[in-house]
Structure formats: structure tokens, C-alpha cells
Design a protein around this motif. Structure first.
Motif, mmCIF file in Angstrom:
data_model
loop_
_atom_site.group_PDB
_atom_site.id
_atom_site.type_symbol
_atom_site.label_atom_id
_atom_site.label_comp_id
_atom_site.label_asym_id
_atom_site.label_seq_id
_atom_site.Cartn_x
_atom_site.Cartn_y
_atom_site.Cartn_z
ATOM 1 N N SER A 70 32.766 -9.663 -0.378
ATOM 2 C CA SER A 70 34.032 -9.515 0.905
ATOM 3 C C SER A 70 34.772 -8.189 0.874
ATOM 4 O O SER A 70 35.238 -8.092 -0.468
ATOM 5 N N ARG A 72 38.394 -7.125 2.532
ATOM 6 C CA ARG A 72 39.173 -7.694 3.540
ATOM 7 C C ARG A 72 40.191 -6.375 3.990
ATOM 8 O O ARG A 72 40.616 -5.737 3.132
ATOM 9 N N TYR A 99 31.309 -14.167 -2.242
ATOM 10 C CA TYR A 99 31.940 -13.796 -1.003
ATOM 11 C C TYR A 99 33.363 -14.748 -1.096
ATOM 12 O O TYR A 99 33.464 -15.754 -1.808
ATOM 13 N N ASP A 100 34.322 -14.137 -0.552
ATOM 14 C CA ASP A 100 35.711 -14.916 -0.512
ATOM 15 C C ASP A 100 35.451 -16.343 -0.066
ATOM 16 O O ASP A 100 34.487 -16.721 0.838
ATOM 17 N N GLU A 103 38.195 -20.473 4.310
ATOM 18 C CA GLU A 103 39.839 -20.638 4.242
ATOM 19 C C GLU A 103 40.137 -22.164 4.772
ATOM 20 O O GLU A 103 41.148 -22.759 4.266
ATOM 21 N N GLN A 117 35.123 -20.599 9.860
ATOM 22 C CA GLN A 117 35.623 -20.079 8.570
ATOM 23 C C GLN A 117 35.305 -18.682 8.683
ATOM 24 O O GLN A 117 34.251 -18.066 9.201
ATOM 25 N N HIS A 119 36.839 -15.880 6.066
ATOM 26 C CA HIS A 119 37.098 -15.561 4.782
ATOM 27 C C HIS A 119 35.615 -15.322 4.071
ATOM 28 O O HIS A 119 35.535 -14.186 3.208
ATOM 29 N N CYS A 120 34.657 -15.869 4.435
ATOM 30 C CA CYS A 120 33.269 -15.724 3.743
ATOM 31 C C CYS A 120 32.569 -14.878 4.498
ATOM 32 O O CYS A 120 31.407 -14.960 5.052
ATOM 33 N N SER A 121 32.995 -13.591 4.831
ATOM 34 C CA SER A 121 32.470 -12.533 5.636
ATOM 35 C C SER A 121 32.237 -11.407 4.525
ATOM 36 O O SER A 121 32.984 -10.948 3.739
ATOM 37 N N TYR A 124 36.310 -8.471 6.812
ATOM 38 C CA TYR A 124 37.014 -9.447 7.608
ATOM 39 C C TYR A 124 38.413 -9.121 7.320
ATOM 40 O O TYR A 124 38.891 -8.219 6.714
ATOM 41 N N ASP A 126 42.432 -11.134 8.635
ATOM 42 C CA ASP A 126 42.935 -12.326 9.123
ATOM 43 C C ASP A 126 44.620 -11.853 9.466
ATOM 44 O O ASP A 126 45.278 -11.753 8.449
#
Length: 506
Positions: A70, A72, A99-100, A103, A117, A119-121, A124, A126
Motif C-alpha cells: 500500500s 497512501r 497491504y494496509d 478500515e 474498504q 485502505h487495502c489498496s 489510496y 482517504d
């Protein structure tokens, strides 16, 4: 001179090179190797952190192959994938790391796990403002997963809440589900990038405002571009190949825990298709052997309304070319109001099912007490269809307690295979009130040009429906259609059942 291979950790944030002073942060100056073997996401995230500390900037991935978990992004950050750069999604089953963590753990999840969801990218953001992902590089989602646990709500047999009790969702932790996800962001730009094998979602916007997706190529085996609960979004000049799911889809899910209208969205000058994954990117355009659950074949379509909790307003789809896909499908099934939708200047070649269809149903994958919703003021204008399957004409299908209202088709030409039989003409398609948006359950329809049921206010003007083989079905069948005008068809080619106030002008 700073040696890039030695610049890591806190030192990278202190001894920035001259480029960083000008707002450009080269990931190699923070320890990234780009050799396709080293997991470079820690170094890439250090470069992002340095840019954030400087108040924003451009994080550059030069030519090379960067293995990554991930990444961010934050306010005022541009991720620039240079030509010759490949950002490869790492596989936690092979590479050290993950991955993260996903959330959100809502009491009920009325849409697929992956829609909720973010954060599992692989990449990403947010809640970021002025965030961009640009450049002529490639995102290769090799280590991403394309399947997820699905929805979790009161209408699902064996429903389990919360996530901690659901072993399927627990097993997802550490896995990556999408190439690029932007959630609750403002002033977004995604431009020029290529995404190959994007996971469950290749490019996914949720709850974003003022976003542009411009000139990107997506060649994937699930969703291509998803725009969900967003406002003021342009998708322009994009090429999306998605044989196993939707190419470009606008949604209005409950993923943010409330109903949000998707509005002021335009999809312009885009091309979609359903060829084998990777074959648009390499230029071979190979046929896909994918057979969907309804056995019709590939998807790859433009669609509006898979999830419709919040509804849709002011949507424009224009100047698009769709080849070897399902047709354009719009409607609501989970409550919400769809209104003021215009679809114009479209070319559809070899659609595998209904070229144009509007659907209202009552699946109601939504909080208990949600009403059926409404679908009204939809316009189709100047559309050319060739190579259509004769079993599946264009149509409009509401339900008795929620008929579709005020739909028009103008200057639509459809050339289909024809070949319908007298038995086909005598069919009464099943009604399925609590269905998803897909209408394949209806089977072969009793008209070869146009079928409408449970509609209030329907206009067909300047439309032509041609068949390549003789067809025993009437051109148009109207069932419980009240109010409207059908121009250009002799009365003996239009069958009306249980309707009224329909003017037919030959």
C-alpha cells in the motif's frame, strides 16, 4: 552528491536533494530500487512523507519496476509514474509484508466488501484534497485479489456481523483488492496512466468531489472505473477493457454509512470492450472465453445503478464506443431516485445482450425500511447498434408498484440477428420484483425491436429496428404502458397489452 542507494529512513527526510527543494521527490532518493525484486513501498511512502512535510509536491517513480504494497497519498500530493515505470502490486503470499488493514466494519455491509474498504489498496487516499495520480507509467496489479467476501446484510443467508466474526473477512486482512482507490477526496486528477489487472476494482472513487479521470487505459478482469457516491466527476477519453465485470459504472452505495446521491457526472468520449484481459494493451484484441453466471458471456459495459441507495441525478453519457460488451444498462434496485439521465451519440458493436435497457426493481439491499425508489426522466438520443443478438431487444422494465416514468428513445438504429419464432412471440417474460439490475432472467423477449412493461410515459421517435433473418415477433410489445407516443411504426407492428393513452403514428 547523495548516493541514492544509501539514502534511507530519517536521513532521507533531512538530506533532500535539490529536486525535492523544487517540489519533486524522486523515490530513488529515499531508497527505492525499482528492480522488481525489492519491496519498494517503504521507500515510496518515505518520499510521500517528505512531500507532505514540505507542504505537498510530486512523488516521482522513474523508469523501473517497483514492487509495492500500500501507498497512501495525502493533501497536495501528486504521484507521477514516469514512462517506463511499472508499479507492481506485491503478493503477500510471496513477498514479505501486506497491504494496509481494511478500515471500516459497519454493522451491515450492503455492498461488496471491496466497495466498503479502501485502505487495502495498492494506491489510496482517504480524505485528501488536491490529490493526483498521473503519468505514462503502468500499474500492474499482479498481486491483487479479484474476489472478495461479498455483501454482509440482513438479507443474506448466514449473515454474520461484525467482521471479526466472519472468517472470510478476517482472511482478507493484509490482501490487496484494488489498484487505485480514492475515498472522500476533493479536487482529484487521474490522468494518462495504464492499469493492467486491477484487482476487484482498477480505479475506484467513493464520496469524492470535483474529480477528473482523463485518458487512462484499463485492461482488467473485474471492474474498470467505478464512481460511487460522488459529485462533479468527469470520466473522459478513457479506454476500458473488462470482460468479466463492468467497464465504467456509476454507483450510489451505502459504503459511507449513509445515503448519498451521485450527481453531476459525465462519461464522455470513452471506449469500452470485453476482449480477453491484456489483449487491448498488447493490441491483439483476443476474444474472451469468459461465461458469466447467466451464461450470456462478457460484460465490459457502461452501467448506472448496481447499488442505488442514494440515487442518481444529472448523469450524462455521450460520444462513447462500446464493442463486444453487454449493452448500456441503467436503473435502481436498492431504493433511491434516478432522474435526469441523458445517453447520447453512442456506437454499440456486437453487444451480447440488450443494447439499451432501463430497469426498476426492489432488491433493497439497503437499511430496513428503505422504500422502492423511482426511475424517471431518462433520454436515449442518437445511438447506433450493429451485430445485436436477436433474443435481446432494447427495453424498459419496471415493477407494478414502481413503474418507470418518462423515458424517451430518439434516433436509435438497431440491427440485430433476428430469427425469433412464433413461440418467442407468445412468451410472457417472468416478472421478478426482488432482482438485481441485470435483466437476463427474462430470457428471449416477445418483440424483436423494443419491449416495455410497467411504464408511465414512453416515447419512441425516429427509431429503426432491423433484423438480418426473418422474425415472427412484432417489432414492439408494450405491456402495462400508459401514456406516450410511438412514431414511425404501423399499428400492426406494435402490440399493446393492458395499456392506455398510447399514440401510434406510422
Amino acid at each position: 552528491m547523495i548516493r541514492r542507494s544509501l539514502l534511507t529512513g530519517a536521513a532521507a527526510l533531512i538530506a533532500l536533494p535539490a529536486l525535492a527543494a523544487r517540489g519533486l521527490f524522486d523515490v530513488r532518493d529515499f531508497g527505492a530500487r525499482g528492480d522488481g525484486v525489492t519491496v519498494d513501498s517503504p521507500a515510496i511512502n518515505r518520499a510521500v512523507a517528505a512531500a507532505v512535510k514540505a507542504g505537498g509536491g510530486t512523488v516521482l517513480l522513474p523508469a523501473g519496476r517497483y514492487l509495492s504494497f500500500s501507498i497512501r497519498l495525502f493533501d497536495n500530493i501528486t504521484l507521477l509514474l514516469a514512462e517506463g515505470c511499472v508499479l507492481e502490486a506485491a503478493d503477500p503470499a510471496i513477498h514479505k509484508g501486506g497491504y494496509d488493514v481494511a478500515e471500516a466494519d459497519l454493522p451491515e455491509q450492503f455492498q461488496d466488501f471491496g466497495i466498503t474498504q479502501f485502505h487495502c489498496s495498492l494506491i489510496y487516499a482517504d480524505g485528501a484534497d488536491h490529490v493526483s495520480v498521473i503519468g505514462r507509467g503502468v500499474i500492474h496489479g499482479k498481486g491483487l485479489v479479484r474476489e472478495d467476501p461479498g455483501a454482509r446484510w440482513h438479507g443474506v443467508t448466514g449473515w454474520i456481523a461484525p467482521r471479526s466474526a466472519d472468517p472470510k473477512e478476517v482472511a482478507m486482512q493484509g490482501k490487496g483488492i484494488r489498484a487505485l482507490g480514492l475515498k472522500n477526496c476533493r479536487n482529484v486528477l487521474v490522468r494518462d496512466i495504464t492499469i493492467l489487472q486491477g484487482g476487484h476494482f482498477a480505479c475506484h472513487l467513493l464520496g469524492c468531489r470535483n474529480a477528473t479521470i482523463d485518458t487512462i487505459l484499463v485492461d482488467t478482469d473485474r471492474d474498470g472505473i467505478d464512481v460511487d457516491c460522488c459529485r462533479d466527476v468527469q470520466v473522459v477519453n478513457c479506454r476500458v477493457n473488462a470482460p468479466k465485470d463492468d467497464a465504467i459504472v456509476v454507483k450510489s452505495s451505502y459504503a459511507l454509512g449513509r445515503k448519498i446521491v451521485s450527481e453531476n457526472i459525465s462519461i464522455t468520449n470513452c471506449r469500452t470492450s470485453g476482449f480477453a484481459m491484456g489483449s487491448v494493451l498488447d493490441g491483439t484484441y483476443r476474444a474472451s472465453d469468459y461465461r458469466s453466471v447467466d451464461d450470456i458471456g462478457v460484460l465490459g459495459r457502461i452501467k448506472l445503478g448496481t447499488e442505488s441507495n442514494g440515487g442518481f441525478r444529472n448523469i450524462r453519457i455521450s460520444d462513447c464506443d462500446c464493442e463486444n460488451t453487454r449493452g448500456i444498462l441503467v436503473g435502481v434496485v436498492d431504493g433511491g431516485v434516478l432522474e435526469d439521465v441523458v445517453i447520447s451519440n453512442i456506437v454499440l458493436r456486437n453487444p451480447v445482450n440488450h443494447p439499451l435497457f432501463v430497469r426498476q426493481a426492489a432488491r433493497l439491499r439497503a437499511p430496513e425500511g428503505t422504500s422502492v425508489g423511482a426511475c424517471r426522466r431518462v433520454r436515449f438520443d442518437t445511438i447506433q447498434v450493429s451485430g445485436a443478438d436477436g433474443r435481446y431487444p432494447c427495453g424498459v422494465q419496471g415493477i407494478p408498484d414502481a413503474p418507470i416514468m418518462d423515458v424517451s428513445f430518439r434516433n436509435v438504429l438497431v440491427v440485430s440477428s433476428g430469427g425469433g419464432t412464433a413461440e418467442d412471440a407468445a412468451r410472457t417474460p417472468k416478472e421478478k420484483r426482488e432482482s438485481s439490475l441485470e435483466v437476463s432472467f427474462m430470457g428471449t423477449l416477445p418483440a424483436y425491436g423494443f419491449y416495455a412493461r410497467n411504464v408511465r410515459g414512453l416515447t419512441l421517435t425516429g427509431c429503426t429496428f432491423e433484423v438480418e433473418k426473418p422474425d415472427a415477433r412484432p417489432v414492439i410489445v408494450l405491456d402495462d404502458v400508459k401514456g406516450g407516443r410511438i412514431d414511425g411504426f404501423a399499428s400492426n407492428t406494435v402490440v399493446q397489452k393492458n395499456g392506455s393513452d398510447i399514440t401510434t403514428v406510422s
